[in-house]
Scaffold this motif. Sequence first.
Motif, PDB file in Angstrom:
ATOM      1  N   GLU A 145       0.833  -1.199   0.000  1.00 51.60           N
ATOM      2  CA  GLU A 145       0.000   0.000   0.000  1.00 51.60           C
ATOM      3  C   GLU A 145       0.873   1.257   0.000  1.00 51.60           C
ATOM      4  OE1 GLU A 145      -2.474  -0.334   3.400  1.00 51.60           O
ATOM      5  OE2 GLU A 145      -4.019  -1.498   2.398  1.00 51.60           O
ATOM      6  N   GLU A 146       1.960   1.203   0.769  1.00 53.84           N
ATOM      7  CA  GLU A 146       2.846   2.359   0.891  1.00 53.84           C
ATOM      8  C   GLU A 146       3.807   2.480  -0.282  1.00 53.84           C
ATOM      9  OE1 GLU A 146       4.661   1.526   4.614  1.00 53.84           O
ATOM     10  OE2 GLU A 146       2.928   2.210   5.817  1.00 53.84           O
ATOM     11  N   HIS A 147       4.140   1.354  -0.896  1.00 53.57           N
ATOM     12  CA  HIS A 147       5.080   1.349  -2.023  1.00 53.57           C
ATOM     13  C   HIS A 147       4.509   0.469  -3.138  1.00 53.57           C
ATOM     14  CE1 HIS A 147       8.025   3.180   0.689  1.00 53.57           C
ATOM     15  NE2 HIS A 147       7.707   2.233   1.558  1.00 53.57           N
ATOM     16  N   PRO A 148       3.451   0.921  -3.807  1.00 52.63           N
ATOM     17  CA  PRO A 148       2.792   0.082  -4.816  1.00 52.63           C
ATOM     18  C   PRO A 148       3.684  -0.212  -6.006  1.00 52.63           C
ATOM     19  CG  PRO A 148       1.956   2.333  -4.892  1.00 52.63           C
ATOM     20  CD  PRO A 148       2.817   2.250  -3.678  1.00 52.63           C
ATOM     21  N   MET A 149       3.631  -1.441  -6.463  1.00 52.81           N
ATOM     22  CA  MET A 149       4.402  -1.861  -7.630  1.00 52.81           C
ATOM     23  C   MET A 149       3.768  -3.112  -8.212  1.00 52.81           C
ATOM     24  SD  MET A 149       7.752  -3.716  -5.951  1.00 52.81           S
ATOM     25  CE  MET A 149       8.107  -2.348  -4.843  1.00 52.81           C
ATOM     26  N   VAL A 150       4.230  -3.478  -9.398  1.00 51.66           N
ATOM     27  CA  VAL A 150       3.797  -4.713 -10.042  1.00 51.66           C
ATOM     28  C   VAL A 150       4.936  -5.713  -9.947  1.00 51.66           C
ATOM     29  CG1 VAL A 150       3.174  -5.780 -12.234  1.00 51.66           C
ATOM     30  CG2 VAL A 150       2.166  -3.590 -11.597  1.00 51.66           C
ATOM     31  N   VAL A 151       4.638  -6.924  -9.541  1.00 54.55           N
ATOM     32  CA  VAL A 151       5.653  -7.959  -9.406  1.00 54.55           C
ATOM     33  C   VAL A 151       6.059  -8.447 -10.799  1.00 54.55           C
ATOM     34  CG1 VAL A 151       6.171 -10.237  -8.485  1.00 54.55           C
ATOM     35  CG2 VAL A 151       4.773  -8.641  -7.161  1.00 54.55           C
TER      36      VAL A 151
END
Length: 470
Positions: free
Chosen positions: A376-382
């Motif tokens: 939530e704090e550091h959104p990214m796509v795996v």
Amino acid sequence: MGNYREETRKLKVISECFVKPTVNLGNEASKTPIHMGIPDLFMLTMDTMQKGLLFDTKLQPNTLNKIEKSLYISLVHFYPLAGRLATQKFHDEHDCSFYVDCEAGTGATLVHASVDYTVSDILSSVDVHPIVESFFELGEKSVNHDGHTRPLLSVQVTELVDGVFIGFTMNHCIADGTSLWHFISTLSEIFFQINDKNEKDNALTLEAVQKISISKKPIIETLFPQKGNGPIFKLPYLEPEEFISRYDPGPLRVRIFCFSPESISILKAKANEECGPHNSISSFQALCAFMWQSITRARNLKPDDEVHCGIVINARAIFNPPFPPEYFRCFLTGTQSSSKVSDLINKGLGRSALLINQSIKSHDEKAYRGLIKIFEEHPMVVQAGPGTIYYRPNNIKIGGSSRFDMYGPEFGLGKAVAVLAGYASKEDGKVTANPGRQGGGSVDLEVCLKPETMNVLELDEEFMSFVSSI
């Protein structure tokens, strides 16, 4: 895995159609966008799910029509599968969010094809036969983000000379293995309620749909982190090119190794004996530890190299109380165990199993919520493959489940003789567990390795002594 493009050319497409219900059961939620949560967004750039059933019975004249009707009715209940993925862009923030538009698109795909192979050709192949890749979406490759333009569900019925294969491709952003097999079991359950006398009548009225009962209705709502349609999670991207990658693992061999209940019991007893009386290693944990040791030994790594074993688990089970299995979503999490090569190989099965046991125990509801908070704090796509944040060299990743009822769905063809997968999610070190075709608690492990590693593993006398030949 062999030349799938060459094999695909051997496939003859007989028909292809889209199936999309024109009725609903009065559920207004089927018209509401389903926002994708953080666990769903993990999967955007990963492969879809692909599982299929091989039957040694020829397709009956009315079977395909009944599958089409069953698919129609199933989609009334599993309505997200008839929709498409969609993106909402926030240009001022350089963000976007994703959701399932249940009313968009042309529905699920139903393909009828044929190929000049026998059931024996498929089963007698040492490695998974390369033609199997073409039994799913005609062998075309995609990632989950492609669900913006491609169906979220594809069913391919491929006739063999003396049998049939039914392959299912499902978008992994909106469902996981629990949901996939829930759907397949429901489809088969509905199949046996279709009236043969009306096989030529393709129109299905609301009244006809309501007469069909299903034993386990899907729960389609966001239960985590809150009930209802859920919050909107944004990713710091605008265009797919900023985060979508397509990973090619290179040449692989894929082989299924069968483990009998007796072999698994021996491994479990050995692991628990080495761990002492205060630990309880499960059969599956012992089998995972055995595979971790065996594959690491076959890779011939340096003694001080760090190796890892990741296990994908159903997140429904770690909550208190557990979420119901009918919860239709992608709800997975994973554990990671690490060791130096010398310690893993030389300090016994018990130590390796205990590392896995402890990592699974530590990944409870609190740990899962903590992981979600980080995203939530550091959104990214795996991403997958070398050079990405989650790539670990010398890794093995164990997924699937021997508890799924994979041999229950029959579609009037009798019990399946094999469960096979397509190209999806294949990488060096990937191990997928299925219930054994022998039954009785046996387990089949689909193992993907570089050819040179698989060649060494097959010559490992200790490993092969635990493998059943059927």
